[in-house]
Design a protein around this motif. Sequence first.
Motif, PDB file in Angstrom:
ATOM      1  N   LEU A   4      -3.930   2.473   0.675  1.00 12.14           N
ATOM      2  CA  LEU A   4      -5.086   1.584   0.814  1.00 12.14           C
ATOM      3  C   LEU A   4      -6.295   2.137   0.069  1.00 12.14           C
ATOM      4  O   LEU A   4      -7.037   1.395  -0.583  1.00 12.14           O
ATOM      5  CB  LEU A   4      -5.421   1.390   2.293  1.00 12.14           C
ATOM      6  CG  LEU A   4      -4.385   0.642   3.131  1.00 12.14           C
ATOM      7  CD1 LEU A   4      -4.733   0.711   4.615  1.00 12.14           C
ATOM      8  CD2 LEU A   4      -4.256  -0.808   2.690  1.00 12.14           C
ATOM      9  N   CYS A   5      -6.501   3.455   0.165  1.00 13.38           N
ATOM     10  CA  CYS A   5      -7.605   4.087  -0.579  1.00 13.38           C
ATOM     11  C   CYS A   5      -7.376   3.977  -2.083  1.00 13.38           C
ATOM     12  O   CYS A   5      -8.313   3.729  -2.850  1.00 13.38           O
ATOM     13  CB  CYS A   5      -7.747   5.555  -0.164  1.00 13.38           C
ATOM     14  SG  CYS A   5      -8.301   5.805   1.542  1.00 13.38           S
ATOM     15  N   LEU A   6      -6.128   4.155  -2.516  1.00 12.50           N
ATOM     16  CA  LEU A   6      -5.807   4.012  -3.930  1.00 12.50           C
ATOM     17  C   LEU A   6      -6.064   2.582  -4.408  1.00 12.50           C
ATOM     18  O   LEU A   6      -6.584   2.369  -5.511  1.00 12.50           O
ATOM     19  CB  LEU A   6      -4.337   4.389  -4.174  1.00 12.50           C
ATOM     20  CG  LEU A   6      -3.988   5.874  -4.038  1.00 12.50           C
ATOM     21  CD1 LEU A   6      -2.477   6.070  -3.974  1.00 12.50           C
ATOM     22  CD2 LEU A   6      -4.577   6.668  -5.196  1.00 12.50           C
ATOM     23  N   TYR A   7      -5.701   1.617  -3.592  1.00 12.44           N
ATOM     24  CA  TYR A   7      -5.944   0.212  -3.933  1.00 12.44           C
ATOM     25  C   TYR A   7      -7.438  -0.034  -4.128  1.00 12.44           C
ATOM     26  O   TYR A   7      -7.863  -0.694  -5.079  1.00 12.44           O
ATOM     27  CB  TYR A   7      -5.391  -0.696  -2.841  1.00 12.44           C
ATOM     28  CG  TYR A   7      -5.454  -2.172  -3.152  1.00 12.44           C
ATOM     29  CD1 TYR A   7      -4.385  -2.830  -3.756  1.00 12.44           C
ATOM     30  CD2 TYR A   7      -6.581  -2.926  -2.833  1.00 12.44           C
ATOM     31  CE1 TYR A   7      -4.438  -4.188  -4.034  1.00 12.44           C
ATOM     32  CE2 TYR A   7      -6.649  -4.289  -3.108  1.00 12.44           C
ATOM     33  CZ  TYR A   7      -5.574  -4.912  -3.716  1.00 12.44           C
ATOM     34  OH  TYR A   7      -5.641  -6.257  -4.002  1.00 12.44           O
ATOM     35  N   GLY A   8      -8.240   0.506  -3.222  1.00 12.81           N
ATOM     36  CA  GLY A   8      -9.686   0.338  -3.323  1.00 12.81           C
ATOM     37  C   GLY A   8     -10.291   0.999  -4.539  1.00 12.81           C
ATOM     38  O   GLY A   8     -11.369   0.619  -5.001  1.00 12.81           O
ATOM     39  N   SER A   9      -9.577   1.995  -5.099  1.00 12.23           N
ATOM     40  CA  SER A   9     -10.085   2.699  -6.277  1.00 12.23           C
ATOM     41  C   SER A   9      -9.558   2.120  -7.585  1.00 12.23           C
ATOM     42  O   SER A   9      -9.858   2.639  -8.662  1.00 12.23           O
ATOM     43  CB  SER A   9      -9.714   4.187  -6.196  1.00 12.23           C
ATOM     44  OG  SER A   9      -8.319   4.373  -6.360  1.00 12.23           O
ATOM     45  N   GLY A  10      -8.761   1.041  -7.498  1.00 13.91           N
ATOM     46  CA  GLY A  10      -8.297   0.390  -8.721  1.00 13.91           C
ATOM     47  C   GLY A  10      -6.829   0.566  -9.018  1.00 13.91           C
ATOM     48  O   GLY A  10      -6.365   0.181 -10.090  1.00 13.91           O
ATOM     49  N   GLU A  11      -6.056   1.120  -8.077  1.00 12.39           N
ATOM     50  CA  GLU A  11      -4.608   1.237  -8.259  1.00 12.39           C
ATOM     51  C   GLU A  11      -3.956  -0.012  -7.680  1.00 12.39           C
ATOM     52  O   GLU A  11      -3.895  -0.191  -6.473  1.00 12.39           O
ATOM     53  CB  GLU A  11      -4.087   2.484  -7.536  1.00 12.39           C
ATOM     54  CG  GLU A  11      -4.487   3.788  -8.169  1.00 12.39           C
ATOM     55  CD  GLU A  11      -3.604   4.147  -9.350  1.00 12.39           C
ATOM     56  OE1 GLU A  11      -2.499   3.576  -9.466  1.00 12.39           O
ATOM     57  OE2 GLU A  11      -4.021   5.000 -10.147  1.00 12.39           O
ATOM     58  N   PHE A  12      -3.485  -0.891  -8.547  1.00 14.05           N
ATOM     59  CA  PHE A  12      -2.799  -2.095  -8.097  1.00 14.05           C
ATOM     60  C   PHE A  12      -1.933  -2.607  -9.240  1.00 14.05           C
ATOM     61  O   PHE A  12      -1.899  -2.021 -10.327  1.00 14.05           O
ATOM     62  CB  PHE A  12      -3.792  -3.181  -7.632  1.00 14.05           C
ATOM     63  CG  PHE A  12      -5.032  -3.318  -8.481  1.00 14.05           C
ATOM     64  CD1 PHE A  12      -4.984  -3.941  -9.713  1.00 14.05           C
ATOM     65  CD2 PHE A  12      -6.243  -2.798  -8.047  1.00 14.05           C
ATOM     66  CE1 PHE A  12      -6.111  -4.058 -10.502  1.00 14.05           C
ATOM     67  CE2 PHE A  12      -7.386  -2.911  -8.822  1.00 14.05           C
ATOM     68  CZ  PHE A  12      -7.326  -3.548 -10.050  1.00 14.05           C
ATOM     69  N   THR A  13      -1.206  -3.680  -8.981  1.00 14.93           N
ATOM     70  CA  THR A  13      -0.405  -4.305 -10.032  1.00 14.93           C
ATOM     71  C   THR A  13      -1.310  -4.675 -11.207  1.00 14.93           C
ATOM     72  O   THR A  13      -2.473  -4.998 -11.015  1.00 14.93           O
ATOM     73  CB  THR A  13       0.289  -5.561  -9.472  1.00 14.93           C
ATOM     74  OG1 THR A  13       1.099  -5.178  -8.362  1.00 14.93           O
ATOM     75  CG2 THR A  13       1.155  -6.227 -10.516  1.00 14.93           C
ATOM     76  N   ARG A  14      -0.763  -4.620 -12.426  1.00 21.06           N
ATOM     77  CA  ARG A  14      -1.595  -4.818 -13.623  1.00 21.06           C
ATOM     78  C   ARG A  14      -2.469  -6.068 -13.527  1.00 21.06           C
ATOM     79  O   ARG A  14      -3.648  -6.053 -13.881  1.00 21.06           O
ATOM     80  CB  ARG A  14      -0.706  -4.901 -14.873  1.00 21.06           C
ATOM     81  CG  ARG A  14      -1.485  -4.948 -16.184  1.00 21.06           C
ATOM     82  CD  ARG A  14      -0.543  -5.151 -17.355  1.00 21.06           C
ATOM     83  NE  ARG A  14       0.348  -4.031 -17.513  1.00 21.06           N
ATOM     84  CZ  ARG A  14       0.054  -2.933 -18.214  1.00 21.06           C
ATOM     85  NH1 ARG A  14      -1.117  -2.815 -18.802  1.00 21.06           N
ATOM     86  NH2 ARG A  14       0.933  -1.958 -18.319  1.00 21.06           N
ATOM     87  N   TYR A  15      -1.904  -7.160 -13.069  1.00 21.36           N
ATOM     88  CA  TYR A  15      -2.671  -8.378 -12.797  1.00 21.36           C
ATOM     89  C   TYR A  15      -2.339  -8.828 -11.378  1.00 21.36           C
ATOM     90  O   TYR A  15      -1.194  -8.714 -10.938  1.00 21.36           O
ATOM     91  CB  TYR A  15      -2.318  -9.499 -13.785  1.00 21.36           C
ATOM     92  CG  TYR A  15      -2.523  -9.130 -15.236  1.00 21.36           C
ATOM     93  CD1 TYR A  15      -3.797  -9.121 -15.794  1.00 21.36           C
ATOM     94  CD2 TYR A  15      -1.441  -8.782 -16.035  1.00 21.36           C
ATOM     95  CE1 TYR A  15      -3.992  -8.768 -17.120  1.00 21.36           C
ATOM     96  CE2 TYR A  15      -1.618  -8.429 -17.368  1.00 21.36           C
ATOM     97  CZ  TYR A  15      -2.901  -8.424 -17.907  1.00 21.36           C
ATOM     98  OH  TYR A  15      -3.090  -8.063 -19.214  1.00 21.36           O
ATOM     99  N   ALA A  36       0.831  -1.206   0.000  1.00 20.91           N
ATOM    100  CA  ALA A  36       0.000   0.000   0.000  1.00 20.91           C
ATOM    101  C   ALA A  36       0.865   1.256   0.000  1.00 20.91           C
ATOM    102  O   ALA A  36       0.593   2.220  -0.739  1.00 20.91           O
ATOM    103  CB  ALA A  36      -0.927  -0.001   1.209  1.00 20.91           C
ATOM    104  N   SER A  37       1.922   1.269   0.810  1.00 26.66           N
ATOM    105  CA  SER A  37       2.818   2.428   0.850  1.00 26.66           C
ATOM    106  C   SER A  37       3.493   2.651  -0.495  1.00 26.66           C
ATOM    107  O   SER A  37       3.696   3.791  -0.927  1.00 26.66           O
ATOM    108  CB  SER A  37       3.874   2.238   1.942  1.00 26.66           C
ATOM    109  OG  SER A  37       3.284   2.162   3.223  1.00 26.66           O
ATOM    110  N   ALA A  38       3.840   1.548  -1.174  1.00 27.84           N
ATOM    111  CA  ALA A  38       4.458   1.655  -2.502  1.00 27.84           C
ATOM    112  C   ALA A  38       3.505   2.296  -3.504  1.00 27.84           C
ATOM    113  O   ALA A  38       3.909   3.112  -4.344  1.00 27.84           O
ATOM    114  CB  ALA A  38       4.888   0.272  -2.987  1.00 27.84           C
ATOM    115  N   LEU A  39       2.216   1.940  -3.447  1.00 25.40           N
ATOM    116  CA  LEU A  39       1.232   2.528  -4.359  1.00 25.40           C
ATOM    117  C   LEU A  39       1.150   4.040  -4.181  1.00 25.40           C
ATOM    118  O   LEU A  39       0.926   4.780  -5.145  1.00 25.40           O
ATOM    119  CB  LEU A  39      -0.146   1.914  -4.101  1.00 25.40           C
ATOM    120  CG  LEU A  39      -0.340   0.448  -4.473  1.00 25.40           C
ATOM    121  CD1 LEU A  39      -1.711  -0.039  -4.027  1.00 25.40           C
ATOM    122  CD2 LEU A  39      -0.176   0.234  -5.981  1.00 25.40           C
TER     123      LEU A  39
END
Length: 456
Positions: free
Chosen positions: A372-383, A189-192
Motif C-alpha cells: 500500500l505504501c509502494l502504491y502511494g509512492s507511484g508503484e502500480f501497473t503502467r496504466y 498491494a501484496s503483489a506490488l
Amino acid sequence: MNNYYILGLDIGSVNISAAIAKFSPDSDNLSISGIGRARTNGLKKGVVTNIEKASTSIRQAAKEAMKTAGCKPDRVVVSIAGAYTGSVKSQGIVSVPSGEISINEIKRAMQMAQDNAIIDKDQVILHVLPYEFKVDGQDHIEDPIGMSGSRLEVFTHVITAEGNSIRNLIKATNMAGLKIDNMVLAGYASALATLTKDEKELGVGLIDLGGATCDIVVHLGNSIVYNDTLPVGSTNITMDLSRALNTPLANAEEIKINYTKLLESGVSELQLPTMGEVSLTHEASMDIVTKVIYARIEETILLLLNKFENSGYLNKLGSGLVLTGGMSKLDDIRNLTSLMFDNIPVRIAKPRSVDGLFEVSEDAKNSCVVGLCLYGSGEFTRYEIDSNGELKYKDSHLKSMTSTKSVNSAPVIEKEKVEYKEDKSEDLIKISKISEKNAEDMHTFTKILNRLKQLF
C-alpha cells in the motif's frame, strides 16, 4: 521536491496493520518510518459489521504508527479485502486522429473499456487494469505510447467491489479521523510488495494467506488478469486446535504461532489449560497438533487448487506460485503446496526490502501494508484507472503527489453521483455508481454516443 508521508492501512479480518512511509521524490526512495497494529473489531472477513468498533480499531493502529513515525500522513491508502470484490473483462477501441498514440488515446480507450464493463448495479469499480494493447490489429503491444497507428484497442481486467461495503469502510475510516486518497485491492498491494519483474512476465499466482481469508491474484505480463478469494485462513487452524486440544483459543493461537519452534525443540507433550477450567491443566500430544495443522493446511491448499483450476490460468503460471501472509510461515507449507499443485515451483515471499524500519520487511504478514505504501509512492501497473476514476500512469505520479498533497479524495465511482455528509465533518464524500449495462436494452441514442466516443 518535498518529502511526503504515506499511510498504508491494511484492513484485515484479524488485525489492522498501519505503516507510515516517507517518500522522497528526488531520489525516488521509500522509507518506513512507523508501524502500528490493532486487533480487528467490527469487521468479519473484511466486511464492516460495526462501524463504530471498526473505526476504533483503525484509529488505534493509525495512532500507533503516527506515534512511532512522529508525523501525520499526507496521503492515506487503504486495502480492500478480496471477500467482497469481483472482476470482469472489458475492451475499449478508439481511433487515433493524429496518427500517433499519446496518453490521450490511451485514456480514451481505457475509459471506453470502463464504460463497456458489464457489472451488477450494486457493484462499483475499484481498478481498471490493461493487460493487452493492440495497434491496428497488431497484438502483444507492451506499451503503445508514441507508436504510429490509426486504431488502438485495450483489453482490461476490471476489479469491482460491493458499493455498500465500500461506503461503510469509508465511513469507519473517516470516523477514525482519516480521509482516504486511494483504495487498493489487498492482493494487488501484496503483489506490488512481493513479485519480481521476471515472475510477472512469465506468469505467476500470488496467494496471500491471511487470518480469515486467502487472497488470490494472477499476474501475466503487464497486469493482474485474475483475482479471487477463499474464505479460509489461519484462524481456522486456531479453532481446530482449540477443539482438538480442549484448550482456550488464546492458547491454541500460541501453539500455532510457535509450532515450528516446538517441532525444533523436540517437545512431545504439551501442558495446556483446560477449556472452561481456569485452574486445571492437561497433557496433549504434539502428534495431535501436527495432525490438526496439516489436515487444515491440506484442505486449504485443495480449495486453492480448485480455484486455480476453475480460473483457467493454472497452466499459464510459468514462474509458479508465490505464498505470503502470516499463514505462509507455517512449517513445510511450501513443500506441501508444491506437491499438491503437481510439483509447481513455490516461493515463500516477504515484502521487498525498504529503508527505515527493516524489521517490517522481515515478516511476510506485512506484505500488503508495504504494498500500500509502494502504491502511494507511484508503484502500480503502467496504466490504471484507480478508485477515484482517474488515470494513473508511470510518469505522472510525482506530479500527482505534488498536486494532491493537501487534498484527500474519496473514491469516485462513475457515473451516477451521490453525495452525503459525515455527521462529524463537513467534508463531502463523492461516490458515483455504474449502473448495470444491458446491450439488448440499450437505447439507440446511447449506442450512437459510444460510437462517436470511439471515433473522436
